[in-house]
Motif scaffolding. Structure first.
Motif, PDB file in Angstrom:
ATOM      1  N   UNK A 214     -19.962 -30.584   6.382  1.00  0.00           N
ATOM      2  CA  UNK A 214     -20.246 -29.948   5.087  1.00  0.00           C
ATOM      3  C   UNK A 214     -19.314 -28.585   5.156  1.00  0.00           C
ATOM      4  N   UNK A 215     -19.305 -28.085   6.052  1.00  0.00           N
ATOM      5  CA  UNK A 215     -18.337 -26.920   6.354  1.00  0.00           C
ATOM      6  C   UNK A 215     -16.742 -27.291   6.151  1.00  0.00           C
ATOM      7  N   UNK A 216     -16.401 -28.338   6.762  1.00  0.00           N
ATOM      8  CA  UNK A 216     -15.125 -28.691   6.448  1.00  0.00           C
ATOM      9  C   UNK A 216     -14.721 -29.285   4.961  1.00  0.00           C
ATOM     10  N   UNK A 217     -15.662 -30.052   4.226  1.00  0.00           N
ATOM     11  CA  UNK A 217     -15.682 -30.328   2.915  1.00  0.00           C
ATOM     12  C   UNK A 217     -15.645 -29.188   2.060  1.00  0.00           C
ATOM     13  N   UNK A 218     -16.484 -28.113   2.482  1.00  0.00           N
ATOM     14  CA  UNK A 218     -16.375 -27.186   1.589  1.00  0.00           C
ATOM     15  C   UNK A 218     -15.126 -26.219   1.440  1.00  0.00           C
ATOM     16  N   UNK A 219     -14.511 -26.095   2.859  1.00  0.00           N
ATOM     17  CA  UNK A 219     -13.164 -25.396   2.748  1.00  0.00           C
ATOM     18  C   UNK A 219     -12.171 -26.113   2.094  1.00  0.00           C
TER      19      UNK A 219
ATOM     20  N   UNK B 125      -8.642 -26.797  -2.422  1.00  0.00           N
ATOM     21  CA  UNK B 125      -8.415 -27.678  -3.667  1.00  0.00           C
ATOM     22  C   UNK B 125      -8.238 -26.956  -5.115  1.00  0.00           C
ATOM     23  N   UNK B 126      -9.609 -26.379  -5.053  1.00  0.00           N
ATOM     24  CA  UNK B 126      -9.703 -25.609  -6.613  1.00  0.00           C
ATOM     25  C   UNK B 126      -8.803 -24.454  -6.401  1.00  0.00           C
ATOM     26  N   UNK B 127      -8.446 -23.709  -5.418  1.00  0.00           N
ATOM     27  CA  UNK B 127      -7.665 -22.714  -5.414  1.00  0.00           C
ATOM     28  C   UNK B 127      -5.986 -22.970  -5.896  1.00  0.00           C
ATOM     29  N   UNK B 128      -5.523 -24.264  -5.317  1.00  0.00           N
ATOM     30  CA  UNK B 128      -4.362 -24.690  -5.883  1.00  0.00           C
ATOM     31  C   UNK B 128      -4.416 -25.260  -7.231  1.00  0.00           C
ATOM     32  N   UNK B 129      -5.555 -25.709  -7.609  1.00  0.00           N
ATOM     33  CA  UNK B 129      -5.571 -26.338  -8.935  1.00  0.00           C
ATOM     34  C   UNK B 129      -5.433 -25.198 -10.064  1.00  0.00           C
ATOM     35  N   UNK B 130      -6.191 -24.288  -9.602  1.00  0.00           N
ATOM     36  CA  UNK B 130      -6.094 -23.061 -10.481  1.00  0.00           C
ATOM     37  C   UNK B 130      -4.918 -22.296 -10.465  1.00  0.00           C
TER      38      UNK B 130
END
Length: 58
Positions: free
Chosen positions: A41-46, A51-56
């Protein structure tokens, strides 16, 4: 900390302990499934945050 499943299984084999025994040496509640789930869960969240930061940024 992140290691491959193969490295994890190799480490367990070299330790001479079961997965539960190894997990109990790390935490008193020693739930191997819980430890794996928490790590996943920790790794997936990171990953998803990155990914969200790169897309933004694009």
């Amino acid at each position: 900390m992140s290691i491959s499943e193969a490295a994890y299984l190799s480490m367990l084999a070299r330790s001479g302990r079961t997965e539960r025994e190894w997990a109990e040496s790390l935490r008193p509640d020693g739930d191997p499934a819980g430890l794996r789930e928490a790590g996943f869960s920790y790794g997936l969240d990171r990953f998803l945050d990155g990914l969200a930061a790169r897309l933004a940024a694009h």
